[in-house]
Write an enzyme that holds these catalytic residues in place. Structure first.
Site, PDB file in Angstrom:
ATOM      1  N   ASN A 197       0.822  -1.213   0.000  1.00  0.00           N
ATOM      2  CA  ASN A 197       0.000   0.000   0.000  1.00  0.00           C
ATOM      3  C   ASN A 197       0.857   1.264   0.000  1.00  0.00           C
ATOM      4  OD1 ASN A 197      -2.553  -1.538   2.090  1.00  0.00           O
ATOM      5  ND2 ASN A 197      -2.287  -1.562  -0.112  1.00  0.00           N
ATOM      6  N   LYS A 216      -1.442   4.724   8.733  1.00  0.00           N
ATOM      7  CA  LYS A 216      -2.789   4.269   8.376  1.00  0.00           C
ATOM      8  C   LYS A 216      -3.568   4.157   9.678  1.00  0.00           C
ATOM      9  CE  LYS A 216      -3.509   1.100   5.172  1.00  0.00           C
ATOM     10  NZ  LYS A 216      -3.509  -0.250   4.542  1.00  0.00           N
TER      11      LYS A 216
END
Length: 441
Positions: free
Chosen positions: A276, A281
């Site tokens: 990713n 996150k």
């Protein structure tokens, strides 16, 4: 300096949250033992006659005891139990014996030496945990954890350190070149991850795509386990994300931490095939709405040169707090993509005193509670606002006490118009108002 006051406040918060586990520098009085690569588990465990293994040390220690590991490599070739299937999970080291409040069991590097736990030769054909910490009130300090492998492509990842206990402290851990997250909190509360590094982790055989699951740090904890804190940590060149809080149903705090160049193959600018590449996150539940999501906090932290977002809400269901952070050269710097109870994409986040500079600045901001940030104060940003915009040196040696190195990078220049432009978010500051960004002038 203003930042010293902020650090003092954060330390005070940690003592409140973590109780006795926060006293990481002063283990309770107890016995002291020694382990060395050339030792023997039939020895006395003294400096002159050290043991050979952490497993034997655990069989002896009691709350308040300290085990010192002499420098050298502690190699492992198999787990401590067999794989029941190719998707089973096994441990090379299981730490299940608990200390107690005020009497942690400490496993630490001997001062000035470097003990390396190398799991690269473990051949078990299932998911592998280098360390599995199931006990409570344990302190790991100064250990290097490397090489945990994936030995088939039926699983998502292996792990350097997996945690399911509570009230533990992980200090000055260097986790790297593992085929999965360097340090992962699966469950448990009031764990402190202090001044740790996790880098160059890459999972080439992960079942959902090479690079998809090797984060620097992760916390995917269940409900009713609050108080997990990441402080003074660095995550870089991990094939997935630097810090990943997806599926965390209890609140997590990340503070005074740095993350950069995630989403690439280690030590390169080649994107990981399926990684990713976010810096922080901060939540999310697989792109679906849940009614019992947890609110997270990311503050006083820096994200730069990540493949995609620096700070990412990841379809989170609650507005997290993002205070006093600096994002530089990410794509975008802040992405507040959330989700509401109807499953609709919305902007979610409380943002104060943040800086977004270069790269793509913002995404999914409509609906957020954002003010006193560099992008909504009418301030013109340029390199001259900072002492330096260098992206080098961030992985340099830590200070003597283990805290992050003091660099000029992305710190405000003396004449910066970002000084005293922030809002009071409950953290101490000097001057008329807080400064913007992760570093107070």
């Amino acid at each position: 300096m203003k930042r010293s006051l902020v650090i003092s406040a954060v330390t005070a918060i940690a003592v409140t949250v973590l109780g006795s586990a926060a006293a990481v520098g002063s283990p309770a009085a107890g016995r002291t033992y020694y382990v060395a690569p050339a030792g023997s588990d039939s020895a006395a465990g003294t400096p002159a006659a050290p043991w050979a293994s952490i497993a034997h040390a655990q069989s002896v220690v009691q709350p308040g005891d300290t085990v010192y590991f002499r420098g050298g490599t502690y190699g492992y070739s198999h787990a401590n139990s067999g794989c029941k299937s190719q998707t089973d999970r096994v441990d090379a080291i299981t730490l299940s014996r608990s200390g107690s409040s005020g009497n942690l069991i400490t496993y630490a590097a001997y001062p000035g030496e470097r003990p390396v736990f190398d799991f690269s030769k473990v051949k078990d054909n299932c998911r592998i945990k280098g360390f599995d910490v199931t006990g409570n009130w344990i302190h790991l300090k100064g250990l290097e954890v490397q090489g945990v492998p994936q030995n088939n492509n039926l699983n998502h990842e292996s792990w350097g350190i997996w945690i399911s206990g509570s009230d533990n402290v992980f200090e000055l851990i260097n986790a790297h070149n593992n085929m999965g997250p360097g340090l992962f909190i699966q469950d448990g509360g009031d764990n402190l991850v202090l001044n740790c590094d996790s880098h160059d982790n890459y999972d080439p055989h992960t079942s959902n795509g090479a690079g998809q699951s090797a984060d620097g740090f992760g916390a995917h904890i269940s409900a009713n386990h609050p108080g997990n804190v990441f402080r003074g940590d660095r995550a870089w060149w991990n094939s997935d994300d630097g810090f990943d809080l997806i599926n965390a149903f209890s609140s997590v705090t990340i503070e005074n931490s740095w993350t950069w160049r995630n989403g690439y193959l280690p030590e390169s600018t080649t994107p990981a095939p399926a990684g990713n590449g976010n810096g922080f996150k901060a939540g999310g539940y697989g792109g679906v709405y849940v009614s019992n999501g947890a609110k997270h906090t990311v503050r006083d932290s820096v994200a730069f040169d990540n493949k995609v977002s620096g700070f990412y809400a990841n379809h989170h269901t609650i507005a997290n707090d993002y205070f006093n952070n600096t994002a530089y050269g990410n794509h975008p710097d802040f992405n507040m993509l959330g989700i509401n109870s109807s499953g609709k994409a919305v902007g979610l986040g409380n943002l104060r005193n943040n800086i977004a500079y270069t790269g793509t600045l913002l995404s999914n901001m409509s609906g957020t509670n954002a003010s006193y940030n560099s992008w909504n104060l009418g301030v013109s940003l340029s390199d001259s606002q900072f002492r330096s915009v260098s992206t080098s040196g961030w992985d340099g040696p830590r200070q003597a006490d283990g805290s992050l190195p003091v660099l000029p990078n992305l710190r405000l220049a003396a004449n910066s118009s970002l000084i005293d432009k922030g809002a009071n978010v409950g953290l101490p500051y000097n001057g008329k108002a807080p400064d913007l960004g992760a570093f107070e002038f």
